[in-house]
Design a protein around this motif. Structure first.
Motif, PDB file in Angstrom:
ATOM      1  N   TRP A  76       0.742  -1.275  -0.321  1.00 41.87           N
ATOM      2  CA  TRP A  76       0.223   0.092   0.034  1.00 41.87           C
ATOM      3  C   TRP A  76       0.723   1.124   0.082  1.00 41.87           C
ATOM      4  O   TRP A  76       1.844   1.106   0.372  1.00 41.87           O
ATOM      5  CB  TRP A  76      -0.853   0.072   1.194  1.00 41.87           C
ATOM      6  N   GLU A  77       0.058   2.295  -0.500  1.00 38.35           N
ATOM      7  CA  GLU A  77       0.737   3.893  -0.304  1.00 38.35           C
ATOM      8  C   GLU A  77       2.219   3.649  -1.030  1.00 38.35           C
ATOM      9  O   GLU A  77       3.167   4.553  -0.845  1.00 38.35           O
ATOM     10  CB  GLU A  77       1.288   4.167   0.879  1.00 38.35           C
ATOM     11  N   TYR A  78       2.237   2.987  -2.297  1.00 40.76           N
ATOM     12  CA  TYR A  78       3.406   2.685  -3.131  1.00 40.76           C
ATOM     13  C   TYR A  78       3.455   3.633  -4.348  1.00 40.76           C
ATOM     14  O   TYR A  78       4.544   3.984  -4.851  1.00 40.76           O
ATOM     15  CB  TYR A  78       3.720   1.284  -3.523  1.00 40.76           C
ATOM     16  N   ARG A  79       2.455   4.245  -4.712  1.00 38.82           N
ATOM     17  CA  ARG A  79       2.097   4.626  -6.010  1.00 38.82           C
ATOM     18  C   ARG A  79       2.547   6.173  -5.972  1.00 38.82           C
ATOM     19  O   ARG A  79       1.827   7.239  -5.607  1.00 38.82           O
ATOM     20  CB  ARG A  79       0.737   4.703  -6.724  1.00 38.82           C
ATOM     21  N   LYS A 122      -5.860   3.830  -1.230  1.00 38.03           N
ATOM     22  CA  LYS A 122      -5.014   3.017  -0.561  1.00 38.03           C
ATOM     23  C   LYS A 122      -3.501   2.938  -1.157  1.00 38.03           C
ATOM     24  O   LYS A 122      -2.605   2.632  -0.399  1.00 38.03           O
ATOM     25  CB  LYS A 122      -5.732   1.736  -0.148  1.00 38.03           C
ATOM     26  N   ILE A 123      -3.626   3.095  -2.438  1.00 34.53           N
ATOM     27  CA  ILE A 123      -2.302   2.904  -3.172  1.00 34.53           C
ATOM     28  C   ILE A 123      -1.349   4.106  -3.242  1.00 34.53           C
ATOM     29  O   ILE A 123      -0.333   4.182  -3.651  1.00 34.53           O
ATOM     30  CB  ILE A 123      -2.428   2.277  -4.475  1.00 34.53           C
ATOM     31  N   LEU A 124      -2.033   5.335  -3.101  1.00 41.64           N
ATOM     32  CA  LEU A 124      -1.389   6.560  -3.045  1.00 41.64           C
ATOM     33  C   LEU A 124      -0.746   6.833  -1.617  1.00 41.64           C
ATOM     34  O   LEU A 124      -1.229   6.460  -0.818  1.00 41.64           O
ATOM     35  CB  LEU A 124      -2.449   7.599  -3.482  1.00 41.64           C
ATOM     36  N   PRO A 125       0.390   7.449  -1.677  1.00 44.20           N
ATOM     37  CA  PRO A 125       1.001   7.977  -0.386  1.00 44.20           C
ATOM     38  C   PRO A 125      -0.168   8.494   0.379  1.00 44.20           C
ATOM     39  O   PRO A 125      -1.097   9.438   0.127  1.00 44.20           O
ATOM     40  CB  PRO A 125       2.135   8.900  -0.535  1.00 44.20           C
ATOM     41  N   VAL A 128      -1.194  11.926   0.015  1.00 34.77           N
ATOM     42  CA  VAL A 128      -1.828  12.408  -1.218  1.00 34.77           C
ATOM     43  C   VAL A 128      -3.395  12.024  -1.220  1.00 34.77           C
ATOM     44  O   VAL A 128      -4.131  12.771  -1.693  1.00 34.77           O
ATOM     45  CB  VAL A 128      -1.142  11.941  -2.591  1.00 34.77           C
ATOM     46  N   SER A 129      -3.541  10.866  -0.838  1.00 36.81           N
ATOM     47  CA  SER A 129      -4.903  10.273  -0.612  1.00 36.81           C
ATOM     48  C   SER A 129      -5.640  11.371   0.150  1.00 36.81           C
ATOM     49  O   SER A 129      -7.048  11.484  -0.114  1.00 36.81           O
ATOM     50  CB  SER A 129      -4.662   9.002   0.016  1.00 36.81           C
ATOM     51  N   ASP A 130      -5.023  11.748   1.286  1.00 41.92           N
ATOM     52  CA  ASP A 130      -5.911  12.995   2.275  1.00 41.92           C
ATOM     53  C   ASP A 130      -6.403  14.119   1.452  1.00 41.92           C
ATOM     54  O   ASP A 130      -7.226  14.635   2.020  1.00 41.92           O
ATOM     55  CB  ASP A 130      -5.047  12.936   3.363  1.00 41.92           C
ATOM     56  N   LEU A 131      -5.606  14.275   0.331  1.00 43.80           N
ATOM     57  CA  LEU A 131      -5.931  15.337  -0.353  1.00 43.80           C
ATOM     58  C   LEU A 131      -7.228  15.392  -1.185  1.00 43.80           C
ATOM     59  O   LEU A 131      -7.676  16.375  -1.466  1.00 43.80           O
ATOM     60  CB  LEU A 131      -4.742  15.889  -1.327  1.00 43.80           C
ATOM     61  N   ILE A 132      -7.494  14.100  -1.629  1.00 42.03           N
ATOM     62  CA  ILE A 132      -8.601  13.992  -2.611  1.00 42.03           C
ATOM     63  C   ILE A 132      -9.791  14.894  -2.149  1.00 42.03           C
ATOM     64  O   ILE A 132     -10.488  15.333  -2.983  1.00 42.03           O
ATOM     65  CB  ILE A 132      -8.748  12.410  -2.706  1.00 42.03           C
ATOM     66  N   PRO A 133     -10.269  14.683  -0.864  1.00 44.20           N
ATOM     67  CA  PRO A 133     -11.507  15.434  -0.655  1.00 44.20           C
ATOM     68  C   PRO A 133     -11.432  17.048  -0.739  1.00 44.20           C
ATOM     69  O   PRO A 133     -12.173  17.687  -1.136  1.00 44.20           O
ATOM     70  CB  PRO A 133     -11.934  14.993   0.967  1.00 44.20           C
ATOM     71  N   TYR A 134     -10.220  17.548  -0.343  1.00 43.20           N
ATOM     72  CA  TYR A 134      -9.961  18.924  -0.596  1.00 43.20           C
ATOM     73  C   TYR A 134      -9.743  19.450  -2.088  1.00 43.20           C
ATOM     74  O   TYR A 134     -10.072  20.420  -2.458  1.00 43.20           O
ATOM     75  CB  TYR A 134      -8.585  19.207   0.189  1.00 43.20           C
ATOM     76  N   VAL A 170       6.520   4.303 -11.416  1.00 42.73           N
ATOM     77  CA  VAL A 170       5.406   4.881 -10.134  1.00 42.73           C
ATOM     78  C   VAL A 170       6.005   4.401  -8.735  1.00 42.73           C
ATOM     79  O   VAL A 170       5.329   5.002  -7.903  1.00 42.73           O
ATOM     80  CB  VAL A 170       4.207   4.383 -10.536  1.00 42.73           C
ATOM     81  N   ASN A 171       6.595   3.153  -8.717  1.00 44.80           N
ATOM     82  CA  ASN A 171       6.959   2.526  -7.267  1.00 44.80           C
ATOM     83  C   ASN A 171       8.435   2.819  -6.982  1.00 44.80           C
ATOM     84  O   ASN A 171       9.185   2.028  -7.401  1.00 44.80           O
ATOM     85  CB  ASN A 171       6.431   1.217  -7.503  1.00 44.80           C
ATOM     86  N   PRO A 172       8.919   3.958  -6.169  1.00 43.86           N
ATOM     87  CA  PRO A 172      10.260   4.025  -5.727  1.00 43.86           C
ATOM     88  C   PRO A 172      10.989   2.863  -5.264  1.00 43.86           C
ATOM     89  O   PRO A 172      12.143   2.876  -5.367  1.00 43.86           O
ATOM     90  CB  PRO A 172      10.205   5.438  -5.394  1.00 43.86           C
ATOM     91  N   TYR A 173      10.279   2.223  -4.219  1.00 45.25           N
ATOM     92  CA  TYR A 173      10.599   1.329  -3.614  1.00 45.25           C
ATOM     93  C   TYR A 173      11.110   0.162  -4.358  1.00 45.25           C
ATOM     94  O   TYR A 173      12.141  -0.579  -4.181  1.00 45.25           O
ATOM     95  CB  TYR A 173       9.583   0.863  -2.463  1.00 45.25           C
ATOM     96  N   ILE A 174      10.324  -0.165  -5.546  1.00 48.98           N
ATOM     97  CA  ILE A 174      10.447  -1.442  -6.301  1.00 48.98           C
ATOM     98  C   ILE A 174      11.582  -1.022  -7.106  1.00 48.98           C
ATOM     99  O   ILE A 174      12.608  -1.834  -7.920  1.00 48.98           O
ATOM    100  CB  ILE A 174       9.396  -1.824  -6.907  1.00 48.98           C
TER     101      ILE A 174
END
Length: 441
Positions: A120-123, A158-161, A164-170, A272-276
């Motif tokens: 999760w939170e990888y994109r 869930k896949i966005l950090p 960033v996910s928390d920004l969607i409603p705003y 898109v996935n800096p960890y991978i």
């Protein structure tokens, strides 16, 4: 009257659909897992196969899990969330093996352990659609609905950090408040190590009041560890420019194992996935085995994601890419990291090359290839014995075209497919990223 049948699911295809047989005919059942018995309703009949949906799961698979995301089933992304994380990886690995066998008619000497990271939170790259819909009470910002052009009514992803996910409603509130709210089709997200950029596609010029609202949005939602910047894109990608703040940290990602920082613009391609990506680059370098006396070619080099790590060891590296803008950025990154003297770049459409072009380019000890989904078939076909490298590392985002090209390398050019494996760049989706290494016999 609807047609319903009890079916045993034999396998899962590359899109995550269950595969069953009904009177000898293949049936694809959305959401069904291997080993399950389901009651399915036929939704579409084709001459060679049928499509169906689940009415009831009679015997569930041990790999079935409850999706974590509330948007699952409505949103068009993350189609594999109902499958356990480990089972997803097994399915993708089998997709690669099957493609190599059936399309390329080849078999890897060794299947590498899968490269996997956080689920999760990888994109860190995303293109969110925006739409002002009066019936929905305002603006929608998110991914598109499943098999639809409509924008999913979502408040989180869930896949966005998480930031960033928390920004969607705003962001929904922001778009709805703008004077050109009906002419903003998308918001592109680029998350770097120290900066988050939102690129707003504005098809009409913003009013002064709109620019004020965008600045206020940045000031309100920037955080100490997540600096926020808004860019505007009135036309194509080349028209992008920063609106606010004008000065900000550099958008970049890092490859710490190779002591590299990679600056980039928000519309330029990066993984898109800096960890991978970090693990992928490390694995590619391990398979390539670059030595200090070697010259190496990096085809489809982009902004230098593999070129510069190779340059840390090899004598000389040439990166070749079809887009002028990416080659310009790659040169800047080489100089930024103090590797300009070991790296050179060329602009070339690698989908149109032939033997003559490749011979003029010259012989290299080794190649690294990282093409888009169409693969590298023209480049592969252009290999002749005089310029054939002794080792090729092939990074692929499409196992079907990798398999096709592998068949040519093995059966036409005499290479051996030593190793191949998957990298789970896109958890919970059917996308398969893979890597293979070929050795000249």
């Amino acid at each position: 009257m609807t047609e319903q049948y009890r079916l045993i699911i034999e396998s899962v295809d590359y899109e995550g659909k269950g595969v069953a047989r009904l009177d000898g005919k293949t049936v694809f059942i959305d959401g069904a897992l291997a080993g399950e018995e389901v009651l399915a309703e036929i939704t579409k009949r084709k001459p060679s196969f049928d499509k169906a949906k689940i009415v009831e799961i009679i015997t569930p698979s041990k790999d079935r899990v409850t999706p974590e995301c509330p948007n699952f089933g409505m949103c068009g992304g993350c189609s594999l969330q109902h499958i356990s994380f480990d089972a997803q990886i097994q399915i993708k690995q089998q997709v690669l093996i099957d493609n190599l066998k059936h399309i390329g008619k080849v078999e890897a000497g060794e299947i590498l352990p899968p490269v996997k990271g956080k689920p999760w939170e990888y994109r860190h790259r995303a293109r969110l659609s925006a739409r002002f819909v009066i019936k929905k009470g305002g603006a929608l910002v998110g991914f598109r609905e499943k098999a639809s052009s409509y924008v999913a009514d979502m408040l989180e992803c869930k896949i966005l950090p998480k930031y960033v996910s928390d920004l969607i409603p705003y962001l929904r509130e922001l778009v709805a408040s703008l004077s050109i709210r009906e002419r903003i089709p998308q918001i592109e997200v680029a998350v770097g190590d120290n900066l988050v950029i939102l690129v707003i596609r504005n098809m009409l010029e913003l009013a002064d009041s709109d620019e004020t609202k965008l600045r206020e949005f940045v000031d309100k939602h920037s955080k100490e560890n997540n600096s926020l910047q808004i860019w505007l894109q009135p036309k194509g990608p080349d028209s992008c420019y920063p609106l606010y703040p004008q000065e900000s940290p550099r958008l970049s990602y890092s490859l710490p194992e190779f002591n590299l920082e990679m600056p980039y613009y928000p519309t330029e391609f990066t993984q898109v996935n800096p960890y991978i990506n970090q693990q992928m680059v490390s694995l590619a370098m391990e398979l390539l085995k670059a030595e200090e006396n070697e010259t190496i070619a990096d085809f489809f080099c982009g902004i230098g994601n593999f070129t510069l790590p190779i340059a840390r060891t090899a004598k000389q590296v040439i990166g070749i890419e079809g887009a002028d803008a990416l080659v310009k950025r790659a040169k800047e990154n080489a100089n930024f990291n103090g590797l300009g003297n070991k790296v050179s770049y060329q602009v070339c459409n690698l989908f149109t090359v032939d033997e003559k072009w490749l011979q003029n380019l010259g012989k290299f000890d080794k190649w690294l290839i990282d093409p888009p989904r169409d693969g590298a078939v023209e480049l592969i076909k252009a290999i002749t014995p005089e310029i054939a490298p002794k080792r090729i590392v092939y990074v692929s985002c499409n196992p079907a075209t990798l398999a096709r090209d592998a068949g040519i390398l093995v059966q036409v050019h005499g290479y051996k497919l030593q190793k191949a494996g998957i990298m789970n760049m896109f958890p919970h989706t059917s996308h398969v990223e893979s890597i293979a290494v070929f050795e000249l016999c």
